[in-house]
Motif scaffolding. Structure first.
Motif, PDB file in Angstrom:
ATOM      1  N   UNK A 101       4.557   1.070   3.934  1.00  0.00           N
ATOM      2  CA  UNK A 101       4.541   1.436   2.530  1.00  0.00           C
ATOM      3  C   UNK A 101       5.413   2.649   2.325  1.00  0.00           C
ATOM      4  N   UNK A 102       4.929   3.604   1.547  1.00  0.00           N
ATOM      5  CA  UNK A 102       5.633   4.855   1.306  1.00  0.00           C
ATOM      6  C   UNK A 102       4.797   6.005   1.835  1.00  0.00           C
ATOM      7  N   UNK A 103       5.475   7.001   2.357  1.00  0.00           N
ATOM      8  CA  UNK A 103       4.761   8.125   2.948  1.00  0.00           C
ATOM      9  C   UNK A 103       5.539   9.415   2.776  1.00  0.00           C
ATOM     10  N   UNK A 130       0.830  -1.192   0.000  1.00  0.00           N
ATOM     11  CA  UNK A 130       0.000   0.000   0.000  1.00  0.00           C
ATOM     12  C   UNK A 130       0.870   1.251   0.000  1.00  0.00           C
ATOM     13  N   UNK A 131       0.521   2.209  -0.786  1.00  0.00           N
ATOM     14  CA  UNK A 131       1.230   3.475  -0.829  1.00  0.00           C
ATOM     15  C   UNK A 131       0.342   4.553  -0.236  1.00  0.00           C
ATOM     16  N   UNK A 132       0.834   5.184   0.817  1.00  0.00           N
ATOM     17  CA  UNK A 132       0.037   6.194   1.504  1.00  0.00           C
ATOM     18  C   UNK A 132       0.806   7.501   1.465  1.00  0.00           C
ATOM     19  N   UNK A 133       0.265   8.507   0.842  1.00  0.00           N
ATOM     20  CA  UNK A 133       0.927   9.802   0.722  1.00  0.00           C
ATOM     21  C   UNK A 133       0.126  10.830   1.493  1.00  0.00           C
ATOM     22  N   UNK A 134       0.776  11.401   2.502  1.00  0.00           N
ATOM     23  CA  UNK A 134       0.114  12.421   3.308  1.00  0.00           C
ATOM     24  C   UNK A 134       0.850  13.723   3.028  1.00  0.00           C
ATOM     25  N   UNK A 135       0.365  14.480   2.055  1.00  0.00           N
ATOM     26  CA  UNK A 135       1.173  15.547   1.497  1.00  0.00           C
ATOM     27  C   UNK A 135       0.676  16.953   1.803  1.00  0.00           C
ATOM     28  N   UNK A 136      -0.391  17.079   2.513  1.00  0.00           N
ATOM     29  CA  UNK A 136      -0.907  18.424   2.784  1.00  0.00           C
ATOM     30  C   UNK A 136      -1.179  18.609   4.268  1.00  0.00           C
ATOM     31  N   UNK A 137      -0.280  18.111   5.093  1.00  0.00           N
ATOM     32  CA  UNK A 137      -0.484  18.268   6.522  1.00  0.00           C
ATOM     33  C   UNK A 137      -0.274  19.724   6.903  1.00  0.00           C
ATOM     34  N   UNK A 138      -1.228  20.280   7.600  1.00  0.00           N
ATOM     35  CA  UNK A 138      -1.085  21.633   8.114  1.00  0.00           C
ATOM     36  C   UNK A 138      -0.916  21.556   9.624  1.00  0.00           C
ATOM     37  N   UNK A 139       0.128  22.181  10.105  1.00  0.00           N
ATOM     38  CA  UNK A 139       0.506  21.993  11.504  1.00  0.00           C
ATOM     39  C   UNK A 139       0.668  23.382  12.125  1.00  0.00           C
ATOM     40  N   UNK A 140      -0.210  23.717  13.051  1.00  0.00           N
ATOM     41  CA  UNK A 140      -0.171  25.030  13.652  1.00  0.00           C
ATOM     42  C   UNK A 140       0.109  24.904  15.141  1.00  0.00           C
TER      43      UNK A 140
END
Length: 404
Positions: free
Chosen positions: A92-94, A2-12
């Motif tokens: 997987x990939x992240x 499984x390839x899981x891409x979490x590419x728009x994390x906003x961290x405040x």
């Protein structure tokens, strides 16, 4: 795979920092230099950005939400900053990317109790991490993040009551990682590249670094770690980050010379080494019913043996971080708490340099946050995208030092 891409994390992160006051008198002869030090000493400052010492409490939304814990809990590709071995739990990939927003409120009391606020009120720090599984037993990754920083800006202060001072320190690390895992345990290793920048400027009747020129330093270190699955629900882990040498040109020695700390002056000159200290960490994570995870970390930051910091009388710092996370289909919620003792040890002045050290710690290198409360959450939009955020609240802290 499984390839899981979490590419728009906003961290405040909104860190409500400390108001740091100073009340003291001097019995020194009031020549131009010592009078300037007296004014500066009374103008003690605090800017800590929800850090442990000058280091970021955590990297990544999940670790931040859990009080800075994560040595034994897999939190994604950015786990490498807590414990490189935890990449062995990836599936997987992240890719993750985040931006930390700091909005500190910082002020100090001047010679006559006049309060002024630092103009260094907003900072942005990015982080980017990537990891990918090579085989059933190997995972690699690379991450980059700002891991430390401080700064004050009192250039707009009234020179009759405050010294006009400004500082800016930031440290970035690039961390490639290789991790090995079995069903029972995992090991990880990371060579670490560090880039730092430091600027000290003030005017105490004579301008020092009026152009506000920063100087930089690069260095190398390493981190290593391991974990052990004591049961399917319980993970025990530990990691170590080496000390990394840093020397920022002549920023510190020139700043000290402006107060007479030079050969033939009032005391031994300041050196320019300012190494980032070694850290030893241990952690535990326990998962109940596949939905609730409890985490706890213990960290020892060795400021007391780091060149530069030990010269400024910093002591080793113990940090305890705890967190709780609830995860369900498509979302998670987390809360946490971080407690760290104050690493800056006040010196009872017996010679002029003691007062100067108290001043420099409180004006340029204050880092006395003790308690931080955290919360955060994340939502999965699709198999390839999720959004996360976290916040840190740090209660006001007041300290006093002597410049007599």
């Amino acid at each position: 795979m499984q390839k899981w891409v979490r590419m728009c994390r906003r961290h405040f992160v909104d860190a409500i920092c400390q108001k740091h006051t100073k009340q003291g008198e001097t019995n020194m002869k009031l020549n131009k230099i010592t009078a300037a030090l007296c004014i500066a000493g009374v103008s003690a400052t605090q800017l800590a950005y929800a850090t442990n010492g000058d280091e970021m409490m955590a990297v990544g939304s999940q670790s931040t939400a859990l009080g800075g814990s994560g040595v034994a809990h897999f939190i994604g590709a950015e786990s490498t900053f807590s414990n490189p071995a935890m990449l062995g739990k990836s599936k997987g990939s992240e890719f993750t990317g985040g931006l930390v927003l700091f909005t500190p409120k910082v002020s100090n009391d001047g010679m006559f109790g006049t309060d002024t606020a630092s103009k260094a009120s907003t900072s942005y720090i990015p982080d980017v991490s990537y990891s990918s599984r090579i085989s059933d037993n190997l995972t690699y990754g690379i991450a980059m993040a700002g891991i430390a920083g401080m700064g004050v800006d009192y250039t707009g202060a009234n020179p009759a009551t405050h010294i006009k001072a400004k500082s800016a320190m930031s440290i970035l690390r690039v961390v490639p990682t290789i991790a090995y895992n079995t069903n029972e345990y995992g090991l990880g290793f990371s060579p670490v590249f560090q880039y730092g920048s430091l600027m000290l400027s003030y005017n105490n009747g004579g301008a020092v670094n009026a152009a506000e020129t920063a100087e930089t330093s690069t260095g190398f270190g390493y981190s290593l770690g391991g974990y052990f699955n004591a049961t399917p629900a319980l993970t025990l882990a530990a990691s170590y980050q080496s000390q990394i040498a840093a020397k920022y040109g002549t920023q510190i020695s020139k700043a000290g010379a402006g107060f007479g700390l030079m050969a033939g002056g009032f005391g031994t000159p300041f050196g320019d080494d300012l190494n980032q200290p070694a850290e030893m960490k241990a952690g535990v994570a326990y998962t109940m019913a596949d939905s609730i995870t409890l985490t706890a970390d213990y960290k020892l930051i060795q400021w007391g043996s780091a060149a530069g910091y030990k010269d400024f009388n910093w002591k080793n710092q113990t940090v305890v971080a705890i967190g709780a996370k609830y995860a369900a289909n498509g979302f998670w919620l987390g809360v946490g708490y971080n407690n760290a003792n104050n690493p800056i040890s006040e010196i009872t002045p017996t010679i002029y340099k003691d007062s100067a050290i108290n001043f420099f710690n409180n004006m340029f290198f204050p880092a006395v946050v003790t308690n931080s409360y955290t919360l955060g959450g994340g939502y999965t939009i699709s198999n390839a995208l999720s959004l996360e955020g976290a916040a840190v609240i740090t209660p006001e802290v007041k300290t006093a030092v002597s410049a007599s």
